[in-house]
Write an enzyme that holds these catalytic residues in place. Structure first.
Site, PDB file in Angstrom:
ATOM      1  N   ASP A  63       0.848  -1.184   0.000  1.00 58.56           N
ATOM      2  CA  ASP A  63       0.000   0.000   0.000  1.00 58.56           C
ATOM      3  C   ASP A  63       0.885   1.235   0.000  1.00 58.56           C
ATOM      4  OD1 ASP A  63      -2.196   1.898   0.397  1.00 58.56           O
ATOM      5  OD2 ASP A  63      -3.317   0.137   1.040  1.00 58.56           O
ATOM      6  N   GLN A  64       0.270   2.354  -0.294  1.00 59.11           N
ATOM      7  CA  GLN A  64       1.016   3.610  -0.386  1.00 59.11           C
ATOM      8  C   GLN A  64       0.220   4.723   0.276  1.00 59.11           C
ATOM      9  OE1 GLN A  64       1.495   5.564  -4.350  1.00 59.11           O
ATOM     10  NE2 GLN A  64       3.672   5.243  -3.976  1.00 59.11           N
TER      11      GLN A  64
END
Length: 198
Positions: free
Chosen positions: A75-76
């Protein structure tokens, strides 16, 4: 090739492309997790920690259903002006965000986690600083018209591998991290796990 199976617990086209490009064999199973619930219990000032936590939650969600496989979650998050930024809900929201970020820097944090047998065996995060140029309103409007709703899939409302590259004057850090995954550490862990040859 090893007999180990890898599942990518992400719907991100950029992450799939990174693994494909690096010659990593994998399948995709999108993790069904409530990201908002995870964010609600996390310190919004710790954007890097949140990226890792979201990656861990995704990896675990898929690993519990397929314990024999290695599961890669990723994820970011984006930190700007002391706060956490989420994906824009509309093109107008994307325009407002990009107008606020022009001429300024923000940080992208890409987290990854590897799970097996319902347990996280490794997690990590890498961060980059993105410096946007002071683009004109005319450029911003043309950019949004050209990219359309595709910008809503990215937390920053841009794809550096596309027209979004023209929004920036400098990037400090790893290109793969910008795309959404700390690829070098991930590859090292996949070699350690026996998914990739050493």
């Amino acid at each position: 090739m090893s007999g180990e199976r890898l599942i990518l617990a992400s719907k991100s086209a950029a992450r799939r492309s990174m693994l494909d490009g690096a010659g990593v064999p994998f399948s995709v199973q999108v993790a069904d997790v409530d990201e908002d619930a995870v964010k609600a219990t996390h310190d919004p000032a710790d954007a890097a920690g949140l990226a890792v936590e979201l990656a861990r939650v995704k990896a675990l969600a898929v690993s519990r259903h397929d314990p024999e496989a290695w599961v890669l979650g990723a994820d970011q998050t984006l930190a700007f002006a002391g706060g956490l930024v989420s994906k824009a809900s509309s093109l107008e929201a994307a325009r407002t965000r990009l107008a606020a970020m022009r001429g300024r820097s923000h940080q992208l944090h890409s987290g990854a986690a590897l799970a097996r047998n319902g347990q996280v065996v490794w997690s990590g995060v890498d961060s980059v600083t993105m410096r946007m140029r002071d683009y004109s309103d005319a450029f911003l409007d043309a950019y949004l018209a050209a990219e359309g709703e595709a910008v809503l899939a990215s937390v920053g409302s841009y794809r550096l591998e596309g027209l979004g590259a023209q929004l920036f004057e400098a990037v400090e850090g790893d290109y793969f991290t910008v795309l959404g995954m700390p690829l070098w550490p991930v590859l090292a862990e996949l070699r350690r796990a026996g998914v990739l040859a050493t």
